[in-house]
Design an enzyme around this catalytic site. Sequence first.
Site, PDB file in Angstrom:
ATOM      1  N   ASP A  34      52.984 -50.036  21.677  1.00 46.14           N
ATOM      2  CA  ASP A  34      53.119 -48.942  20.708  1.00 46.14           C
ATOM      3  C   ASP A  34      52.281 -47.728  21.083  1.00 46.14           C
ATOM      4  O   ASP A  34      52.776 -46.601  21.125  1.00 46.14           O
ATOM      5  CB  ASP A  34      52.670 -49.397  19.307  1.00 46.14           C
ATOM      6  CG  ASP A  34      53.707 -50.268  18.621  1.00 46.14           C
ATOM      7  OD1 ASP A  34      54.886 -50.240  19.019  1.00 46.14           O
ATOM      8  OD2 ASP A  34      53.320 -50.986  17.671  1.00 46.14           O
ATOM      9  N   ARG A 115      38.634 -51.396  10.533  1.00 42.32           N
ATOM     10  CA  ARG A 115      39.369 -50.131  10.487  1.00 42.32           C
ATOM     11  C   ARG A 115      38.529 -48.926  10.043  1.00 42.32           C
ATOM     12  O   ARG A 115      38.647 -47.855  10.644  1.00 42.32           O
ATOM     13  CB  ARG A 115      40.618 -50.264   9.606  1.00 42.32           C
ATOM     14  CG  ARG A 115      41.718 -51.131  10.213  1.00 42.32           C
ATOM     15  CD  ARG A 115      42.155 -50.630  11.577  1.00 42.32           C
ATOM     16  NE  ARG A 115      43.326 -51.347  12.090  1.00 42.32           N
ATOM     17  CZ  ARG A 115      43.283 -52.343  12.968  1.00 42.32           C
ATOM     18  NH1 ARG A 115      42.132 -52.761  13.447  1.00 42.32           N
ATOM     19  NH2 ARG A 115      44.390 -52.916  13.375  1.00 42.32           N
ATOM     20  N   ASP A 144      46.656 -51.292   7.221  1.00 44.54           N
ATOM     21  CA  ASP A 144      45.773 -50.580   8.148  1.00 44.54           C
ATOM     22  C   ASP A 144      45.951 -49.065   8.080  1.00 44.54           C
ATOM     23  O   ASP A 144      44.997 -48.312   8.216  1.00 44.54           O
ATOM     24  CB  ASP A 144      45.993 -51.089   9.575  1.00 44.54           C
ATOM     25  CG  ASP A 144      45.458 -52.502   9.748  1.00 44.54           C
ATOM     26  OD1 ASP A 144      44.506 -52.865   9.024  1.00 44.54           O
ATOM     27  OD2 ASP A 144      45.986 -53.244  10.601  1.00 44.54           O
ATOM     28  N   SER A 201      52.308 -60.170  16.325  1.00 40.76           N
ATOM     29  CA  SER A 201      51.507 -58.974  16.133  1.00 40.76           C
ATOM     30  C   SER A 201      50.061 -59.427  15.928  1.00 40.76           C
ATOM     31  O   SER A 201      49.756 -60.138  14.975  1.00 40.76           O
ATOM     32  CB  SER A 201      52.027 -58.204  14.916  1.00 40.76           C
ATOM     33  OG  SER A 201      51.066 -57.269  14.506  1.00 40.76           O
TER      34      SER A 201
HETATM   35  N1  ARG Z   1      46.572 -59.012   6.865  1.00 38.23           N
HETATM   36  C1  ARG Z   1      45.358 -58.567   7.452  1.00 38.23           C
HETATM   37  C2  ARG Z   1      44.880 -57.287   6.803  1.00 38.23           C
HETATM   38  O1  ARG Z   1      45.613 -56.643   6.125  1.00 38.23           O
HETATM   39  C3  ARG Z   1      45.468 -58.445   8.956  1.00 38.23           C
HETATM   40  C4  ARG Z   1      46.205 -57.236   9.437  1.00 38.23           C
HETATM   41  C5  ARG Z   1      46.315 -57.225  10.927  1.00 38.23           C
HETATM   42  N2  ARG Z   1      46.658 -55.908  11.403  1.00 38.23           N
HETATM   43  C6  ARG Z   1      47.461 -55.672  12.430  1.00 38.23           C
HETATM   44  N3  ARG Z   1      47.687 -54.430  12.725  1.00 38.23           N
HETATM   45  N4  ARG Z   1      48.030 -56.635  13.121  1.00 38.23           N
HETATM   46  O2  ARG Z   1      43.743 -56.938   6.959  1.00 38.23           O
END
Ligand code: ARG
Length: 425
Positions: A34, A115, A144, A201
Amino acid sequence: MSSERPTTTPRTASYEADPEQVHRVLLLYSGGLDTSVMLKWIQDEYDAEVVCLTVNLGQPGEDYEVIRDKAMRLGALDCLVVDAREEFAREYLVPAIKANALYGGGYPLFTALGRPLIAKLAVEHARAAACDTIAHGCTGKGNDQVRIEATVATLGPELKVIAPVRTWRMGREEEIAYAREHGIPIKTFSGQSGSETAPYSIDDNLWGRSSEGRWIEDLEHAPEDDVFQLVSRPEDAPAEPEQIELTFERGVPVALDGARLELVELIERTAAIGARHGVGIIDHIEDRIVGLKVRDIYEAPAAAIILPAHQELERLVCTIHQNQFKGQLDRQWAFLVYAGLWWEPLRGDLDAYMDRVNEQVSGTIGMKLYKGHARVITRSSANAVYDASLASFAESGGLFSQSAAPGFIELWSLQSRMAWRLRNE
Ligand code: ARG
């Protein structure tokens, strides 16, 4: 304020960039498909320069030289690699430990904690490199994007944001085609069938690793072994249990088996021991803040050892009242952080409470690790609100008078007994 706006203005939030505002972009770059496609696409679509930023939060197995080279070959003006492990551990993981932070009863928040730091670094480096816009690789369906953009809008209100994956409407196949067309190297991923399948992912850092997508979206599908890339399958873990001791000072882990370690190293070593014993697998149904309910597979060996050890010690040094109360604040803390509101003043207010309670959280917890489980087996603290002679079944005196117990019971139950009688007679 005038309510007139030119009819050509796209209806975007004030922080989201219109193409003509974009001249130099700070791209949060991972080296994956990406963000690599994005690196080219931004140069072409926006006719803008791109500076890449790659943040090391302790994700295992990254080669930052390779990532930097790839970015430079794809036309980046520069690719900055920042080792933020120490800051992440001190400023983000320590507060999480003090707050026993788990969202939804199981998720130790590693992504949610990472993040705001990544976005804060993006703001700092965007300013230093004279960028007008920050680009990130989040989709429009996840948490995110909220965490990153809320941080940028808070700390860098003059900066604009773009999230190409949210807008470019390319599927994975089209992205791969775009990559081939533009000479972007892609790692292909072979699923069990041998044919090319979309990968999971993944997101990971010092505190854990998440997998989403593929069969994980099928709630009736039990975990397939190939998802576990960090933690051993408990079935394959050593047949011999291992005992470890974690020492805390004021709520912060400082030593493993009696040896004082820097925080990052302590977390990494604890993770390695836990991973070997299959500890920290969490198969989690989660309520995202953007409305979706999803399933995640987490591997969080360090968190699965350090959090229960901390919580046990805290329980030992706190009173019944503190213990009853703190869980509510812990849950509130975890929700705020999950929900992308790291910079919300309530989090600071809660941290002040967490710090105050944790002034007493010093001592050592012994844990036994065995085939997927981490269990507390010993506790010691000079601050324990515990007196073995009082707790003993043997006859006691001193602070505890057994003859006072009947009177206590009589008064303690008085209102409940009165209400029972009124409602049942
Ligand atoms: N579900 C978790 C969260 O919202 C993990 C997210 C993982 N993020 C990703 N871009 N793969 O914090």
